[in-house]
Write a protein that holds these residues in place. Structure first.
Motif, short mmCIF file in Angstrom:
data_model
loop_
_atom_site.label_atom_id
_atom_site.label_comp_id
_atom_site.label_asym_id
_atom_site.label_seq_id
_atom_site.Cartn_x
_atom_site.Cartn_y
_atom_site.Cartn_z
N MET A 151 0.83 -1.20 0.00
CA MET A 151 0.00 0.00 0.00
C MET A 151 0.86 1.25 0.00
SD MET A 151 -2.97 1.39 0.07
CE MET A 151 -3.11 3.18 0.01
N GLU A 152 0.52 2.17 -0.91
CA GLU A 152 1.34 3.34 -1.19
C GLU A 152 1.13 4.52 -0.23
OE1 GLU A 152 -1.33 2.31 -2.89
OE2 GLU A 152 -2.33 3.91 -3.99
N ASN A 153 0.97 4.29 1.07
CA ASN A 153 0.87 5.41 2.00
C ASN A 153 2.04 6.35 1.75
OD1 ASN A 153 -1.16 3.79 3.45
ND2 ASN A 153 0.63 2.57 3.98
N ALA A 158 8.50 -1.11 -6.90
CA ALA A 158 8.48 -0.04 -7.90
C ALA A 158 7.06 0.51 -8.07
CB ALA A 158 9.03 -0.55 -9.23
N HIS A 159 6.10 -0.37 -8.06
CA HIS A 159 4.70 0.03 -8.21
C HIS A 159 4.31 1.05 -7.13
CE1 HIS A 159 0.29 -0.93 -8.99
NE2 HIS A 159 0.23 -0.44 -7.75
N GLU A 160 4.58 0.71 -5.90
CA GLU A 160 4.17 1.60 -4.81
C GLU A 160 4.92 2.93 -4.87
OE1 GLU A 160 1.57 0.65 -3.62
OE2 GLU A 160 1.67 -1.50 -4.02
N LEU A 161 6.18 2.87 -5.26
CA LEU A 161 6.94 4.12 -5.32
C LEU A 161 6.47 4.98 -6.50
CD1 LEU A 161 10.43 2.90 -4.13
CD2 LEU A 161 8.60 3.96 -2.81
N ALA A 162 6.03 4.32 -7.57
CA ALA A 162 5.47 5.08 -8.70
C ALA A 162 4.26 5.89 -8.24
CB ALA A 162 5.07 4.13 -9.82
N HIS A 163 3.51 5.34 -7.29
CA HIS A 163 2.32 6.02 -6.77
C HIS A 163 2.65 7.30 -5.99
CE1 HIS A 163 -1.06 3.41 -7.57
NE2 HIS A 163 -0.65 2.39 -6.85
N MET A 164 3.87 7.43 -5.48
CA MET A 164 4.17 8.62 -4.66
C MET A 164 3.84 9.89 -5.45
SD MET A 164 5.02 7.41 -1.76
CE MET A 164 4.17 5.86 -1.97
N ASN A 176 -4.95 5.63 -11.28
CA ASN A 176 -3.92 5.35 -10.29
C ASN A 176 -3.24 4.01 -10.52
OD1 ASN A 176 -3.52 7.18 -8.35
ND2 ASN A 176 -4.71 6.16 -6.76
N GLU A 177 -4.06 2.98 -10.53
CA GLU A 177 -3.51 1.63 -10.49
C GLU A 177 -2.94 1.18 -11.83
OE1 GLU A 177 -2.69 0.45 -7.93
OE2 GLU A 177 -4.00 1.29 -6.39
N ALA A 178 -3.62 1.57 -12.90
CA ALA A 178 -3.11 1.18 -14.22
C ALA A 178 -1.78 1.88 -14.46
CB ALA A 178 -4.11 1.57 -15.30
N PHE A 179 -1.71 3.13 -14.07
CA PHE A 179 -0.49 3.85 -14.34
C PHE A 179 0.67 3.31 -13.50
CE2 PHE A 179 2.64 7.11 -14.61
CZ PHE A 179 2.60 7.41 -15.96
N ALA A 180 0.40 3.02 -12.21
CA ALA A 180 1.46 2.46 -11.36
C ALA A 180 1.90 1.09 -11.89
CB ALA A 180 1.00 2.36 -9.91
N THR A 181 0.95 0.34 -12.43
CA THR A 181 1.29 -0.97 -12.98
C THR A 181 2.15 -0.80 -14.24
OG1 THR A 181 -0.73 -1.87 -12.06
CG2 THR A 181 0.32 -3.16 -13.78
N THR A 219 -8.94 -2.97 -13.94
CA THR A 219 -8.29 -1.74 -13.49
C THR A 219 -6.77 -1.83 -13.67
OG1 THR A 219 -10.00 -1.10 -11.94
CG2 THR A 219 -7.77 -0.44 -11.38
N TYR A 220 -6.18 -2.89 -13.17
CA TYR A 220 -4.72 -2.99 -13.16
C TYR A 220 -4.17 -3.43 -14.52
CZ TYR A 220 -4.29 -2.65 -8.05
OH TYR A 220 -4.32 -2.21 -6.75
N GLU A 221 -4.52 -4.63 -14.90
CA GLU A 221 -3.83 -5.23 -16.05
C GLU A 221 -4.37 -4.72 -17.39
OE1 GLU A 221 -4.35 -6.95 -13.21
OE2 GLU A 221 -2.25 -7.34 -12.70
#
Ligand code: BES
Ligand code: ZN
Length: 865
Positions: A275-277, A308-314, A331-336, A393-395
């Motif tokens: 989780m990208e808190n 990398a995914h979670e850090l992309a969310h920052m 959010n999720e597609a882009f982080a993926t 959403t993700y893939e």
């Protein structure tokens, strides 16, 4: 698609009062699983109002008052809690005027064991001592379980958090600690710096007997891993990936990391993967703590991708956030998408984008159903929001972004992203805002193209035929479906087609076109012998070819196609089998021509398809199929052999593992199995003595024929193994034993308290996929439905049920359908429907193919001697 009008929904807050800054103090009592809290909220009243409504659920409100600018108190006449709507309504004796106010609330709650909101987790260290950790998981709508708040993503505010904790515990939150002082009675008061202006779902705090590594420097940002006692030696990989990723993203986005520090927290119990808190990212410990000597390539890649995914969310998600949950895909597609870009840069030799084919394939599978949905989809209730975290959403989301990036060019794409992030920093967006920014960076009609992919369900099937003149190609699109379309309107996508067109043995040349209508033609200069219909497989579409073109391509698999293109071709053919457009026999013959395949990703899918085919037949026909499978796998295997060499690439080790499993499990090769047993004994005795990919494959092979004694040893090792990955390998292997008694024992473990509730649902799901005993797993679920629902984290129930997709017995399928006609899964209505529809597809496949495929095998395949 519009955000539902804030006023129109009972789940939405108004906008007449908005939060500016939360001063939040929490005092958790870990022993008694309770917490007390106090908050002073600076709010801005925008319109005269006589009530303040915010979110709260399962909280006891003990005091509340309102102060004006000069600290004068206003009376609150009633505090009404609506648990259903998860809201708290504070009524005032007289209306208040627009301006700044301070709302003071005191409250208390329980540290729950459902892994959401503010929850309690436990672990036992190597010395046998048990420790408690209190932690948060707020996305999507559970911050309101920890403190009353305006719990909607566009109601961003600054958070100043203070934790009152026992002396000897470690506490982390989104920002660095500003002060850490002794409080009364041996307690400590830790106050954290103000956060950036951000959404409630990104707030986090973790308190427990935990350790922190020394910080690693990532371009001026200190990065640490926070972990259970004694696990420090497994943190270096995560630190390295995090250091690399933060710098990679800072460069890519053109904005330095907007926080002051980064902590990655390994949690003993965690409902999701990670989780990208903001500044305080939480993970399942298997995704963060890796022992380089015992980890497989798959486990290592996965850890890197998730970090990398979670850090992309920052940046994408935390700094710029969707306005409402219908936009969660952004959010999720882009982080993926970005996790793959970052890992591809970190370890180019891993060929991350080829590996991504497996994710794209999973998205295609669901998106071929009539129960699919558009990527962006209306969301109203918290349960609707939970249901959005799925493969579409993700893939699918990441796949269409990859398609766009490759179509408009990586540099233009990146420039558009930079513009977008700069423009909306600390704010919120709608999907269209991204397209506008991308249109600025390119001359392409981004909005028109992407709208067709994001707001329509499904995806196109592109047919490519050669006309009689041999130079003209006819290209057409139609929605791809597993089942027949029932009166649905014709759909069209703006398809960025990239074709490689070849004549004879010349290399072929690329043609790009945007297909927007139903069909078009393409005139080649010379006579066309073969076409690759989806170059580098970037397009989110499936391709089928006229017979001659298919033959032309099949003859050139290994000299005119790249691994990712072969993957796509195999995957497209498998999909035609599921849709009833191709036979098992024709797929099997195509698969047989892959014996010189060396790409591990292609082998992943090939091996899975062969395993699936093996479930269609039994007896003599199965024996014949196994012999052929062994032939194909052995041909690839002889080149690499049983022994790993020091110089070979990590991917070769991974491939060896896939081939050994294929030979032993689907191929049931007695020699290979004998050898796998010996290897497993060696690794059981000394885990560090066997190459990890081989150790994992041998473990899987042994489980597939395992005895009662093996089961006992596996279960024991799952409880005590020292590496988190090894623990999980043994645990999940408990689902593939061949005898009913062992599967029953595995199922019993899931509710006995011995398996963590974060893993138990997935273990049950895996039992549903057992070749022989899926029906026992189903009976177990049915009989324990209430207990399962009261024990496991709510959002894992529908993920457990993904296992029903593997059911192929009509009787079991009928029972499952009838059960769910009267039992609901509120957090995943649509996902459940998709699982059930895929189950029907699977049952139909078996019914349609097993007889004729068995006949084919008996007729055509000689025994291997
Ligand atoms: N934001 C999610 C975590 C999440 C998912 C919270 C669903 C609430 C509901 C996070 O960024 C994420 O995507 N996590 C993935 C891991 C992964 C695919 C990189 C997860 O938890 O599965
Ligand atoms: Zn995410």
């Amino acid at each position: 698609m519009q955000t539902p009008n804030a006023q129109s929904s009972r789940y939405r807050l108004g906008r007449s009062v908005i939060p500016v800054r939360y001063e939040l103090t929490l005092s958790p009592d870990l022993g008694n699983a309770r917490f007390a809290g106090m908050e002073e909220l600076e709010i801005e009243v925008r319109e005269r109002t006589d009530a303040i409504v915010l979110n709260a659920v399962e909280l006891e409100i003990t005091a509340v008052w309102l102060l004006d600018r000069s600290d004068r108190r206003r009376e609150i006449t009633s505090v009404d809690q609506d648990e259903e709507a998860e809201r708290l309504r504070l009524s005032l004796s007289e209306a208040i005027e627009p301006g700044t106010w301070r709302l003071h609330i005191e409250f208390a709650g329980a540290l729950n064991d459902k892994l959401r909101g503010f929850y309690r987790s436990r672990y036992t260290d190597a010395g046998g001592q048990t420790h408690v950790v209190a932690a948060t998981q707020f996305e999507a709508t559970d911050a309101r379980r920890a403190f009353p708040c305006f719990d909607e993503p566009d109601l961003k505010a600054v958070f100043a958090i203070t934790l009152k904790i026992p002396q000897d515990l470690l506490a982390v939150s989104n920002s660095p600690a500003l002060s850490d002082v002794a409080g009364p009675g041996g307690s400590r008061v830790v106050s954290f710096a103000d956060t950036i202006r951000m959404s409630t779902y990104l707030v986090a705090f973790v308190i427990g007997t935990l350790e922190a590594t020394d910080p690693v420097d990532a371009g001026g940002i200190p990065v640490r891993v926070i972990h259970p006692v004694g696990q420090g030696r497994h943190t270096s990989f995560a630190l390295d990936v995090a250091r690399f990723s933060l710098q990679f993203f800072g460069d890519y986005y053109g904005i330095p990391y907007p926080g002051e520090k980064m902590d990655l927290v390994a949690m003993p119990d965690f409902a999701m993967g990670a989780m990208e808190n903001f500044g305080c990212v939480t993970f399942r410990e298997t995704l963060l703590l890796v022992d380089p000597d015992s980890v497989t390539q798959g486990e290592l890649r996965n850890a890197a991708l998730v970090i990398a995914h979670e850090l992309a969310h920052m940046w994408f998600g935390d700094l710029v956030t969707m306005r409402w949950w219908n936009g969660i895909w952004l959010n999720e597609a882009f982080a993926t998408f970005m996790e793959h870009a970052a890992v591809d840069a970190y370890r180019p030799e891993w060929r991350t984008w080829t590996h991504f084919s497996l994710s794209r394939s999973a998205a295609f599978r669901v998106d071929a159903l009539s129960s699919t949905r558009p990527i962006e989809y209306p969301v109203e209730s918290p349960e609707d929001a939970e249901g959005m975290f799925d493969v579409l959403t993700y893939e699918k989301g990441a796949s269409v972004l990859r398609m766009l990036e490759q179509y408009i060019g990586p540099d233009s794409f990146r420039d558009g992203i930079r513009t977008y992030l700069k423009k909306y920093s600390y704010g919120n967006t709608e999907t269209g805002d991204l397209w506008s920014a991308l249109e600025e960076a390119t001359s392409q009609p981004v909005e028109r193209i992407m709208t067709s992919w994001v707001f329509q369900p499904g995806f196109p099937h592109i047919r490519i035929e050669r006309e009689g003149d041999r130079k003209t190609l006819r290209l057409s699109q139609e929605r791809f479906r597993f089942g027949a379309a029932t009166g649905s309107p014709v759909q069209r996508w703006a398809v960025p087609l990239v074709l490689r067109v070849g004549s004879g043995e010349v290399r072929g040349s690329d043609h790009r076109l945007l297909l927007e209508g139903g069909e078009t033609t393409l005139a080649a200069r010379d006579s066309v012998d073969w076409v690759v219909g989806n170059v580098e497989a970037n397009g989110f579409y499936r391709v089928s070819y006229g017979a001659e073109l298919l033959a032309g391509l099949s003859a050139r698999l290994f000299d005119r196609m790249t691994p990712i293109e072969r993957f796509a071709m195999l995957d497209d053919r498998w999909a035609s089998l599921l849709s009833g457009d191709a036979t098992a026999e024709s797929f099997f013959e195509l698969a047989n021509s892959f014996s010189s395949e060396e790409s591990v990703d292609v082998w992943h899918t090939l091996s899975a398809c062969l395993a699936h085919l093996s479930r269609l037949v039994e007896g003599e026909a199965l024996t014949k199929l196994r012999a052929v499978v062994c032939g194909v796998a052995e041909n690839a295997f002889v080149k690499i052999g049983w022994e790993a060499t020091g110089t070979e690439a990590q991917e070769v080790k991974e491939l060896r593992g896939v081939l050994v499993e294929t030979l032993c499990i689907t191929g049931a090769d007695p020699d290979a199995m004998g050898r796998a047993r010996v290897i497993h004994e060696q690794s059981f005795a000394d885990p560090s003595s066997v190459e990890p990919n081989m150790a994992a494959a041998a473990l899987g092979a042994v489980a597939s024929v395992g005895t009662a004694l093996d089961h006992q040893r596996f279960a024991q090792r799952a409880a005590v193994a020292s590496s988190p990955q090894e623990k999980l390998r043994y645990l999940y292997a408990l689902s593939s034993f061949p005898e009913a008694a062992e599967i029953d024992r595995t199922l019993a473990l899931t509710l006995s308290g011995e398996v963590r509730t974060q893993n138990a649902p997935y273990l049950i799901g895996s039992c549903l996929r057992n070749r022989y005993h899926g029906n026992r797993a189903w009976k177990f679920i049915r009989e324990n439905w209430d207990k399962i629902n009261s024990t496991f984290p709510p959002n894992t129930i529908v993920r457990m049920l993904a296992g029903v997709r593997a059911v192929d017995q009509p009787e079991t399928a009928a029972e499952i359908e009838s059960f769910f006609s009267t039992h609901a899964v509120p957090q995943g209505k649509l996902m459940l429907e998709q699982h059930l529809e895929l189950m029907r597809v699977n049952v139909a496949l078996k019914k349609r193919e097993s007889g004729r495929f068995a006949e084919y095998l008996l007729r055509n395949q000689a025994d291997r001697s």
